[in-house]
Each structure stands twice: as structure tokens, then as C-alpha cells.
Design a protein around this motif. Structure first.
Motif, PDB file in Angstrom:
ATOM      1  N   ARG A 148      19.028  11.859 -10.446  1.00  0.00           N
ATOM      2  CA  ARG A 148      17.565  11.755 -10.518  1.00  0.00           C
ATOM      3  C   ARG A 148      17.095  10.829  -9.410  1.00  0.00           C
ATOM      4  O   ARG A 148      17.695   9.766  -9.183  1.00  0.00           O
ATOM      5  CB  ARG A 148      17.132  11.209 -11.872  1.00  0.00           C
ATOM      6  N   VAL A 149      16.049  11.242  -8.718  1.00  0.00           N
ATOM      7  CA  VAL A 149      15.433  10.419  -7.671  1.00  0.00           C
ATOM      8  C   VAL A 149      14.110   9.881  -8.192  1.00  0.00           C
ATOM      9  O   VAL A 149      13.326  10.626  -8.784  1.00  0.00           O
ATOM     10  CB  VAL A 149      15.162  11.244  -6.391  1.00  0.00           C
ATOM     11  N   ARG A 150      13.887   8.590  -7.995  1.00  0.00           N
ATOM     12  CA  ARG A 150      12.562   8.008  -8.206  1.00  0.00           C
ATOM     13  C   ARG A 150      12.131   7.401  -6.879  1.00  0.00           C
ATOM     14  O   ARG A 150      12.906   6.650  -6.269  1.00  0.00           O
ATOM     15  CB  ARG A 150      12.584   6.934  -9.297  1.00  0.00           C
ATOM     16  N   ALA A 151      10.935   7.706  -6.449  1.00  0.00           N
ATOM     17  CA  ALA A 151      10.487   7.264  -5.127  1.00  0.00           C
ATOM     18  C   ALA A 151       9.094   6.650  -5.197  1.00  0.00           C
ATOM     19  O   ALA A 151       8.189   7.232  -5.801  1.00  0.00           O
ATOM     20  CB  ALA A 151      10.486   8.449  -4.162  1.00  0.00           C
ATOM     21  N   TRP A 152       8.977   5.498  -4.578  1.00  0.00           N
ATOM     22  CA  TRP A 152       7.690   4.781  -4.512  1.00  0.00           C
ATOM     23  C   TRP A 152       7.356   4.531  -3.039  1.00  0.00           C
ATOM     24  O   TRP A 152       8.243   4.273  -2.218  1.00  0.00           O
ATOM     25  CB  TRP A 152       7.769   3.426  -5.206  1.00  0.00           C
ATOM     26  N   SER A 153       6.074   4.546  -2.736  1.00  0.00           N
ATOM     27  CA  SER A 153       5.647   4.265  -1.368  1.00  0.00           C
ATOM     28  C   SER A 153       5.061   2.863  -1.265  1.00  0.00           C
ATOM     29  O   SER A 153       4.381   2.394  -2.179  1.00  0.00           O
ATOM     30  CB  SER A 153       4.599   5.284  -0.917  1.00  0.00           C
ATOM     31  N   LEU A 154       5.332   2.229  -0.145  1.00  0.00           N
ATOM     32  CA  LEU A 154       4.726   0.942   0.183  1.00  0.00           C
ATOM     33  C   LEU A 154       3.679   1.150   1.269  1.00  0.00           C
ATOM     34  O   LEU A 154       3.793   2.072   2.083  1.00  0.00           O
ATOM     35  CB  LEU A 154       5.788  -0.043   0.686  1.00  0.00           C
ATOM     36  N   ALA A 155       2.701   0.259   1.301  1.00  0.00           N
ATOM     37  CA  ALA A 155       1.673   0.326   2.337  1.00  0.00           C
ATOM     38  C   ALA A 155       1.173  -1.088   2.631  1.00  0.00           C
ATOM     39  O   ALA A 155       1.165  -1.941   1.740  1.00  0.00           O
ATOM     40  CB  ALA A 155       0.508   1.197   1.875  1.00  0.00           C
TER      41      ALA A 155
END
Ligand SMILES: [Fe+2]
Length: 292
Positions: free
Chosen positions: A197-204
């Protein structure tokens, strides 16, 4: 029961590097900086994109792949597959860039303790700070200003490095930071020998303008997201590879490419489509799995 009678186990080891926080349930774990080795400098490099610091963009992508998690390690670090597996994306980019050739190049590096990275100057657009023509003139002005700010803060060489190079940095054993069309942190959860399972979050950047934030959000979806140009290609390839391993009697995955068998796999660099850094990951995996 008294209030506070049941509580979660306290985690003694919480440490951060460049704003990235790590927890470790092993009280005897080595210090974070020692664990990260040269990978810590890659986290530093990512953090230099913004003097104001970063925030987590709301929302998470979560999806499963019917493949062993180590196939995603190899995939995420591999430069060799890009032009073939993602041919549709590169054809799309060639059309958008109108004459600018989005050729891949760059390098791969082993970073110690199984960490590794892949860096490429491929022209795929970075809100910090590589403009693409279809983003329009308003974005061009903002990105040029952003680039001036980064270069004045870091100097010409380091500034160009931060602005122009995409990177995938693998933090052994199951985390990766894709610094590309956005900064995407992916956590890989092995669910079984053939499912992850992949969990992905973006930073900005905290001080990002609405225009550049809009571009970043579109980038997350258009390339790195589970419905984008890249991820479905990779997921399909990983699942085909997993099925092949399960239904053939070969038993081995040969990823040999250009590497000399005698090359040093520790803290060295090679061309972008080499397998040196994949071997470094596997050597660390073997070392840990073979330990008493
Ligand atoms: Fe890929």
C-alpha cells in the motif's frame, strides 16, 4: 479506571532533519543523523527550496499494488525505464514544450545505510523554479522571481541545483521523497509478499502564491498521482513483473545493467540509468535480513 490509566506507548526517539520528522520505537536506535548518512544532505537540499518552511498539503493519495514492495524500491530509483514505460508522458511533454527536448540525464548516488537517490535535470516543470510554457506568463514572472530569490540566497551553483534537478531520495527501508513536479512523500507499507500500500502526501512552501499552489496541485494529479501519467504505468509494470515471478521458475530478478562487478557500492555516483544504487539497497537489505 482512572483517567490516564491506559495510554499509548510513549516514543522516546523522535528526531527531525530539515523539518522531516522520524520516530523510532527502538530505544537503542542510532541517532537520526547517523542513520541518514548522506541522505540527510538530500533532505537539507529539499528544505532549501523555501526560506519560509513547508506545510503539508491537505489530503492523501492511498492505493495498493499487487507486487512485492521491493519492486517499488527499484522502480522509484530507476532512470532506465522512464523513456519507455512513460512514453506517453514524454510524447505529451514534447508537444507542450514545443521544441525543447525533455531528454533524461543526471546521476544516481548511494547515500549509506541503504539510502539512495536518483537526480535528473529532465524538463518536467518545478514550482521551484522551472517554468513550463503552458503555465502562462503570470506563472513565468513568479517562477523567475522565485529563482532569483533562491539563487541570491544559496549562490548560483547550489541555487541552480535546487531549482533545476528533480530527485527521488529513498530512505531505507520504506520511504521515498519525490522532489519533482511537487515534493511528494511516499510511505510504502508491505501488506504481504505480493501486495503493498502506498500513502503519499505533498509538501508545499508556506508562502507559496495561489498561482504556484494551483500549478503544484495540478502537477500532483497529472504525473505523480494514482491517476496521473506516471503511476498507472509503473503499477502495471510492477504487477506484471510480480505475476511473472510467481508463474515462472526462474526465481531471480536480474537488474544488471552497466555496472562493473568490482565497483564500490558505498557513497559513489554513477550515470542516471546505472543500477549501482539499487545494489546498495539490496546489500543493506541482505545485511539486515542476515543478521543474528
Ligand atoms: Fe516510473
Amino acid at each position: 479506571m482512572k483517567p490516564g490509566g491506559v495510554r499509548l506507548t510513549a516514543v522516546k526517539n523522535v528526531a527531525q532533519r530539515a523539518g522531516f520528522y522520524f520516530v523510532n520505537f527502538d530505544d537503542d536506535a542510532m541517532p537520526l543523523d547517523e542513520f541518514l548518512g548522506a541522505a540527510g544532505q538530500r533532505l537539507d537540499r529539499i528544505s532549501k527550496q523555501s526560506a519560509a518552511g513547508f506545510e503539508l498539503v491537505a489530503g492523501v493519495h492511498e492505493y495498493e499494488i499487487s507486487a512485492n514492495y521491493k519492486l517499488l524500491v527499484e522502480n522509484s530509483l530507476d532512470g532506465y525505464h522512464l523513456m519507455s514505460t512513460h512514453a506517453t508522458y514524454f510524447a505529451y511533454m514534447a508537444d507542450l514544450l514545443k521544441g525543447i527536448n525533455p531528454q533524461i540525464g543526471g546521476s544516481v548516488t548511494t547515500l549509506g545505510n541503504g539510502h539512495a537517490s536518483f537526480m535528473t535535470p529532465v524538463m518536467s516543470g518545478r514550482p521551484v523554479a522551472q517554468w513550463l510554457p503552458h503555465w502562462g506568463d503570470e506563472a513565468k514572472r513568479e517562477i523567475e522571481e522565485k529563482r532569483r530569490e533562491v539563487v541570491s540566497r544559496l549562490g548560483e551553483q547550489d541555487g541552480a541545483d535546487v531549482c533545476d534537478f528533480n530527485s527521488n531520495t529513498w530512505i531505507f527501508p520504506i520511504s521515498i521523497i519525490n522532489d519533482q513536479q511537487t515534493i511528494l512523500v511516499r510511505a510504502i507499507l508491505p501488506l504481504s509478499h505480493n501486495k503493498l500500500r502506498v500513502r503519499a502526501w505533498s509538501l508545499a512552501p508556506k508562502d507559496e502564491s495561489p498561482k504556484l499552489r494551483q500549478i503544484r496541485m495540478e502537477n500532483i494529479l497529472s504525473f505523480l498521482g494514482p491517476g496521473g501519467f506516471a503511476t498507472p504505468d509503473d503499477v502495471t509494470m510492477l504487477e506484471w513483473a510480480q505475476r511473472a515471478y510467481e508463474h515462472t521458475c526462474g526465481g531471480w530478478n536480474d537488474f544488471s545493467k552497466a555496472m562493473d562487478p568490482d565497483e564500490d557500492t558505498l557513497n559513489t555516483t554513477a550515470v542516471y540509468d546505472d543500477e549501482l544504487h539499487m545494489r546498495a539497497y539490496w546489500l543493506q537489505w541482505d545485511k539486515m535480513m542476515s543478521a543474528d
